[in-house]
Structure formats: C-alpha cells, structure tokens
Design a protein around this motif. Structure first.
Motif, PDB file in Angstrom:
ATOM      1  N   TYR A   1     -14.658 -59.643 -36.593  1.00 54.23           N
ATOM      2  CA  TYR A   1     -15.612 -58.540 -36.601  1.00 54.23           C
ATOM      3  C   TYR A   1     -16.181 -58.315 -35.203  1.00 54.23           C
ATOM      4  N   GLY A   2     -16.487 -59.387 -34.474  1.00 49.64           N
ATOM      5  CA  GLY A   2     -16.994 -59.226 -33.115  1.00 49.64           C
ATOM      6  C   GLY A   2     -15.967 -58.609 -32.186  1.00 49.64           C
ATOM      7  N   HIS A   3     -14.720 -59.024 -32.310  1.00 50.08           N
ATOM      8  CA  HIS A   3     -13.659 -58.488 -31.464  1.00 50.08           C
ATOM      9  C   HIS A   3     -13.430 -57.013 -31.767  1.00 50.08           C
ATOM     10  N   TYR A   4     -13.408 -56.677 -33.059  1.00 50.55           N
ATOM     11  CA  TYR A   4     -13.246 -55.273 -33.465  1.00 50.55           C
ATOM     12  C   TYR A   4     -14.394 -54.418 -32.914  1.00 50.55           C
ATOM     13  N   LEU A   5     -15.618 -54.932 -33.001  1.00 51.78           N
ATOM     14  CA  LEU A   5     -16.765 -54.187 -32.474  1.00 51.78           C
ATOM     15  C   LEU A   5     -16.612 -53.918 -30.985  1.00 51.78           C
ATOM     16  N   GLY A   6     -15.972 -54.846 -30.283  1.00 50.65           N
ATOM     17  CA  GLY A   6     -15.732 -54.629 -28.859  1.00 50.65           C
ATOM     18  C   GLY A   6     -14.860 -53.421 -28.605  1.00 50.65           C
ATOM     19  N   LEU A   7     -13.813 -53.263 -29.415  1.00 51.96           N
ATOM     20  CA  LEU A   7     -12.959 -52.086 -29.275  1.00 51.96           C
ATOM     21  C   LEU A   7     -13.716 -50.811 -29.625  1.00 51.96           C
ATOM     22  N   LYS A   8     -14.503 -50.862 -30.703  1.00 56.91           N
ATOM     23  CA  LYS A   8     -15.258 -49.671 -31.113  1.00 56.91           C
ATOM     24  C   LYS A   8     -16.346 -49.314 -30.108  1.00 56.91           C
ATOM     25  N   THR A   9     -16.913 -50.322 -29.459  1.00 60.40           N
ATOM     26  CA  THR A   9     -17.911 -50.062 -28.423  1.00 60.40           C
ATOM     27  C   THR A   9     -17.267 -49.375 -27.225  1.00 60.40           C
ATOM     28  N   ALA A  10     -16.075 -49.844 -26.849  1.00 58.57           N
ATOM     29  CA  ALA A  10     -15.381 -49.256 -25.700  1.00 58.57           C
ATOM     30  C   ALA A  10     -14.839 -47.870 -26.013  1.00 58.57           C
ATOM     31  N   PHE A  11     -14.357 -47.682 -27.242  1.00 61.39           N
ATOM     32  CA  PHE A  11     -13.689 -46.427 -27.614  1.00 61.39           C
ATOM     33  C   PHE A  11     -14.262 -45.886 -28.932  1.00 61.39           C
ATOM     34  N   PRO A  12     -15.511 -45.438 -28.917  1.00 59.02           N
ATOM     35  CA  PRO A  12     -16.177 -45.042 -30.159  1.00 59.02           C
ATOM     36  C   PRO A  12     -15.550 -43.847 -30.855  1.00 59.02           C
ATOM     37  N   GLU A  13     -14.848 -43.000 -30.118  1.00 64.25           N
ATOM     38  CA  GLU A  13     -14.272 -41.800 -30.715  1.00 64.25           C
ATOM     39  C   GLU A  13     -12.802 -41.973 -31.085  1.00 64.25           C
ATOM     40  N   GLN A  14     -12.246 -43.139 -30.810  1.00 60.15           N
ATOM     41  CA  GLN A  14     -10.833 -43.376 -31.059  1.00 60.15           C
ATOM     42  C   GLN A  14     -10.637 -44.114 -32.387  1.00 60.15           C
ATOM     43  N   LYS A  15      -9.456 -43.959 -32.949  1.00 57.20           N
ATOM     44  CA  LYS A  15      -9.123 -44.637 -34.198  1.00 57.20           C
ATOM     45  C   LYS A  15      -8.486 -45.989 -33.867  1.00 57.20           C
ATOM     46  N   ILE A  16      -9.121 -47.055 -34.358  1.00 58.97           N
ATOM     47  CA  ILE A  16      -8.659 -48.419 -34.094  1.00 58.97           C
ATOM     48  C   ILE A  16      -7.894 -48.934 -35.316  1.00 58.97           C
ATOM     49  N   GLY A  17      -6.672 -49.370 -35.105  1.00 55.39           N
ATOM     50  CA  GLY A  17      -5.890 -49.990 -36.160  1.00 55.39           C
ATOM     51  C   GLY A  17      -5.931 -51.500 -36.029  1.00 55.39           C
TER      52      GLY A  17
END
Length: 306
Positions: free
Chosen positions: A125-141
């Motif tokens: 969950y922490g690692h995923y949040l890092g991606l969402k923090t960096a790219f909030p408008e992008q779709k993360i798979g």
C-alpha cells in the motif's frame, strides 16, 4: 562501504563488476538520474502482527541486500542507489507507509525506478501510494504475485495490515490489478467475492503451467495495455515452502520458480511501463540457509538484467 554490500572482487574494470561495486549510498535524492534503480528497505512487519502472521519480516531487507550483492552486472549502464531502511516505531504503520510513499514519489519524479525490500506485505500500500503521489492523474496497474488477495476489510480498531492493501486502494477509487498465483485454500469465499466486486482479475496457481503460458501472457498484456504505469509486487508466500520456507505464512502447495514461472515473470519485467517492484514477507527467523532471501534477491536481480 557498508558491510552489507560486499562480494567477490574480480577486478575494477567494468567487465568484472558485481552489484556491490555499483551501489551508491550517499542518500541524496538529487543524485537520481533517469532509469537509475533506487532502493529502499521497508524494515516493518507491524502489518503482519496486526494480521496475526508470524513476525520477523522486518529483519529481511539487509539479508536480501547481502544476497543481491554478489550478482554480476549485466547491463553496462547499471546503477543502484540505496537509501537505507524505513523502520516503524510505536506501531505507527500508517505513518511509515506514507513516509515510503513520499520517498518513492521523489524517485519516480526524478525518472528513477523504484525497488523496495520488505518487510511485510503492508509495503504494497505504501509503495502504491508513492506511484499515485507522483502520478495522480495516471492509471496505475498493480500485478500482485501472491497466494492471497490481500483485500480484507480491517478489523474493528485494528487498522491497516498486511492483508488489507487492496481493500484500502478500493476505498479510494478504481482498482486495476492482476493477481497471479492465487490459492483456493488460502482465501475464503468472502475474499473471492470481494475480488469480484472490486473487479480484481486473477490467475489461480493451478493455471501456471507451461502449456498455459499463451493465455497467461494475454491476461498480463490486457492489464498492461489498459494502464499508464505498472507496479509489480511479490509476496514470497506464493512459493512452495521447499523453496521459500522463510515467510510469514507458509504455502506447502505453493508455486515453484520453475521455467514456466520465470517465463511469465520475465514477460512482465520487459514492459516499459514497469516503474516499481518490491518483494515482501521474507522472514529470516524461519528461513533455511537463506533460501527465501536468495530467491527474493534473484527476482529483484532479474529486473536489473532486462
């Protein structure tokens, strides 16, 4: 040099290099350049404790580092920055998950590739949040190689745990995930039902055999093609206890790191959308001859060789 990053020194010329000779431990995020691999240790297993698992995974990051150190460098431009370990004090798991997210977002915004060594699977969950923090408008798979869905609703008053990560993601919006290695005897009907409700796609452990690889590849491709960036997380309890005895929850009928698995694994690693990778649930207290740590290190090293 940190005593962890040591290995056989065959020479200083590039052709002789092993990973320990390419590690930078200056702890300066400004040094990150495009496509550097950047490592954080998540020396935390508070989520495992909350999930009633066997504690000890917080001791894993340095042992995995030791098992990574001696691998030969394959790519001439390989560079690894090590930013040390994040630890958890006073059971404040949520704080350290957000600390990890902040650090990971710095890495990604500088163009680096994020590698995290767990720790319990609350690292996800922490690692995923890092991606969402960096790219909030992008779709993360998220590709989750795991025997478990990790989509439990938190118990009353218990907070997040190693088993709640995908439930937490679902509370914030759409999940784009593929779970590989799911075991029927490791997930209740409620967890399967939750996975269906959240549209979490999955491939059962029983489906991972050589003749079925074309179907597996297609399902991986479908997920990758539908998102902007990919994050790969590996819970080591997906593997059979004979090759991964040191985990928080052993799987005696788990999968093997055989030819079929390595083919599908390398297929994932070849995606240019892959920005982040972690391994979780290595528990040195229960490991035998560091087999589990060595396997985790090998899986990380596979990405370094792509």
């Amino acid at each position: 040099m940190n005593t962890i990053w040591q290995g056989r020194l065959d020479g200083e010329e590039l052709l002789y290099h092993r990973i320990f000779q390419r590690v930078n431990e200056e702890n300066n995020y400004e040094l990150i350049s495009t496509k550097d691999f950047v490592l954080h240790g998540f020396a935390v297993d508070e989520g495992v404790r909350r999930n009633k698992g066997r504690q000890g995974a917080k001791e894993a990051p340095d042992i995995i580092r030791k098992n990574m150190a001696n691998f030969p460098v394959i790519r001439p431009d390989f560079s690894l920055l090590d930013f040390g370990n994040i630890t958890c004090e006073d059971e404040r798991l949520e704080e350290v998950q957000h600390q990890l997210a902040k650090n990971v977002s710095k890495v990604l915004l500088k163009g680096g590739k994020s590698v995290v060594l767990g720790g319990g699977h609350e690292v996800m969950y922490g690692h995923y949040l890092g991606l969402k923090t960096a790219f909030p408008e992008q779709k993360i798979g998220v590709i989750n190689i795991d025997a478990h869905f990790d989509n439990r609703m938190p118990e009353d008053g218990a907070g997040a745990s190693s088993g709640t990560g995908f439930w937490q993601i679902a509370q914030e919006g759409e999940i784009n995930s593929l779970h590989i290695g799911i075991q029927r005897n490791s997930n209740t009907l409620k967890l399967f039902d939750t996975a269906h409700q959240y549209k979490m796609k999955y491939i059962l452990a029983d489906e991972l055999f050589f003749e079925n690889l074309p179907s597996v590849y297609q399902r991986i491709n479908d997920l990758v093609d539908s998102v902007d960036y990919v994050y790969l997380t590996i819970c080591m309890d997906v593997f059979n206890a004979s090759v991964a005895p040191g985990v928080s929850a052993s799987a005696y009928n788990g999968i093997f790191a055989d030819a079929a698995f390595m083919h599908l694994y390398r297929h994932i690693l070849k995606s240019e959308k892959l920005l982040a990778l972690d391994v979780a649930e290595v528990n040195p207290e229960y490991d035998i001859q560091e087999r589990t740590a060595r396997l985790a290190a090998t899986l990380i090293n596979e990405w370094f060789m792509v």
